[in-house]
Design a protein around this motif. Structure first.
Motif, PDB file in Angstrom:
ATOM      1  N   ALA A  10      -0.356   4.261 -28.859  1.00  0.00           N
ATOM      2  CA  ALA A  10       0.185   5.549 -29.306  1.00  0.00           C
ATOM      3  C   ALA A  10       1.627   5.400 -29.781  1.00  0.00           C
ATOM      4  O   ALA A  10       2.017   5.976 -30.800  1.00  0.00           O
ATOM      5  N   LYS A  11       2.429   4.612 -29.074  1.00  0.00           N
ATOM      6  CA  LYS A  11       3.826   4.399 -29.467  1.00  0.00           C
ATOM      7  C   LYS A  11       3.897   3.663 -30.800  1.00  0.00           C
ATOM      8  O   LYS A  11       4.718   3.987 -31.658  1.00  0.00           O
ATOM      9  N   MET A  12       3.011   2.696 -30.986  1.00  0.00           N
ATOM     10  CA  MET A  12       2.996   1.934 -32.225  1.00  0.00           C
ATOM     11  C   MET A  12       2.682   2.850 -33.415  1.00  0.00           C
ATOM     12  O   MET A  12       3.342   2.787 -34.448  1.00  0.00           O
ATOM     13  N   VAL A  13       1.707   3.724 -33.240  1.00  0.00           N
ATOM     14  CA  VAL A  13       1.333   4.655 -34.315  1.00  0.00           C
ATOM     15  C   VAL A  13       2.485   5.621 -34.591  1.00  0.00           C
ATOM     16  O   VAL A  13       2.818   5.897 -35.745  1.00  0.00           O
ATOM     17  N   VAL A  28      -4.907  10.328 -31.669  1.00  0.00           N
ATOM     18  CA  VAL A  28      -4.663   8.902 -31.404  1.00  0.00           C
ATOM     19  C   VAL A  28      -5.233   8.523 -30.037  1.00  0.00           C
ATOM     20  O   VAL A  28      -5.886   7.482 -29.892  1.00  0.00           O
ATOM     21  N   ASP A  29      -5.020   9.375 -29.034  1.00  0.00           N
ATOM     22  CA  ASP A  29      -5.581   9.109 -27.708  1.00  0.00           C
ATOM     23  C   ASP A  29      -7.110   9.106 -27.739  1.00  0.00           C
ATOM     24  O   ASP A  29      -7.743   8.275 -27.080  1.00  0.00           O
ATOM     25  N   SER A  40     -13.799   3.030 -17.661  1.00  0.00           N
ATOM     26  CA  SER A  40     -12.832   2.555 -16.665  1.00  0.00           C
ATOM     27  C   SER A  40     -11.829   1.561 -17.260  1.00  0.00           C
ATOM     28  O   SER A  40     -10.850   1.219 -16.614  1.00  0.00           O
ATOM     29  N   GLN A  41     -12.073   1.115 -18.470  1.00  0.00           N
ATOM     30  CA  GLN A  41     -11.195   0.139 -19.120  1.00  0.00           C
ATOM     31  C   GLN A  41      -9.890   0.807 -19.544  1.00  0.00           C
ATOM     32  O   GLN A  41      -9.889   1.928 -20.054  1.00  0.00           O
ATOM     33  N   ARG A  42      -8.774   0.133 -19.307  1.00  0.00           N
ATOM     34  CA  ARG A  42      -7.470   0.686 -19.660  1.00  0.00           C
ATOM     35  C   ARG A  42      -6.858   0.010 -20.870  1.00  0.00           C
ATOM     36  O   ARG A  42      -5.871   0.482 -21.417  1.00  0.00           O
ATOM     37  N   GLU A  51     -10.722  -2.062 -34.889  1.00  0.00           N
ATOM     38  CA  GLU A  51     -11.625  -0.922 -35.034  1.00  0.00           C
ATOM     39  C   GLU A  51     -10.842   0.392 -34.952  1.00  0.00           C
ATOM     40  O   GLU A  51     -11.084   1.324 -35.724  1.00  0.00           O
ATOM     41  N   ALA A  52      -9.881   0.458 -34.025  1.00  0.00           N
ATOM     42  CA  ALA A  52      -9.056   1.664 -33.886  1.00  0.00           C
ATOM     43  C   ALA A  52      -8.230   1.906 -35.145  1.00  0.00           C
ATOM     44  O   ALA A  52      -8.079   3.057 -35.580  1.00  0.00           O
TER      45      ALA A  52
END
Length: 108
Positions: A10-13, A28-29, A40-42, A51-52
């Motif tokens: 999020a900071k990068m975007v 973005v989130d 459960s993956q962080r 992909e994002a």
């Protein structure tokens, strides 16, 4: 590091100036959550990161190359902080008292 957390993504975007009416911080989130392999993956791996970026490009209605160029031209993370104002009791050592006063000014 080979993985990225959601707050870093999020900071990068945000630092790249990609946020606007089409792409909000909430979106973005959601994109980050969408590309994770499990709830459960962080963190996401590089393939998920790519992909994002594709999802960001679709949301911005721009080619992925334009999004990547904006990220690269941002030049890395931007750090913001506060600068303290001058404080005469801290900055002027002649006003120090007690054990912090210069030895020649101490009263014994």
């Amino acid at each position: 590091n080979e993985e990225m957390e959601g707050k870093t993504f999020a900071k990068m975007v945000r630092d790249a100036g990609l946020l606007d009416k089409l792409l909000t911080m909430t979106e973005v989130d959601l994109i980050f959550t969408r590309v994770k392999t499990s709830s459960s993956q962080r963190r996401i791996a590089y393939a998920q990161f790519l992909e994002a970026l594709g999802h960001v490009a679709v949301r911005k209605a721009q080619p992925a190359a334009v999004v990547v160029d904006k990220l690269v031209s941002a030049g890395g993370p931007q750090f913001y902080g506060t600068i303290a104002e001058a404080n005469k009791f801290h900055d002027d050592k002649s006003l120090y008292t007690g054990m912090h006063a210069p030895e020649e000014d101490r009263e014994e």
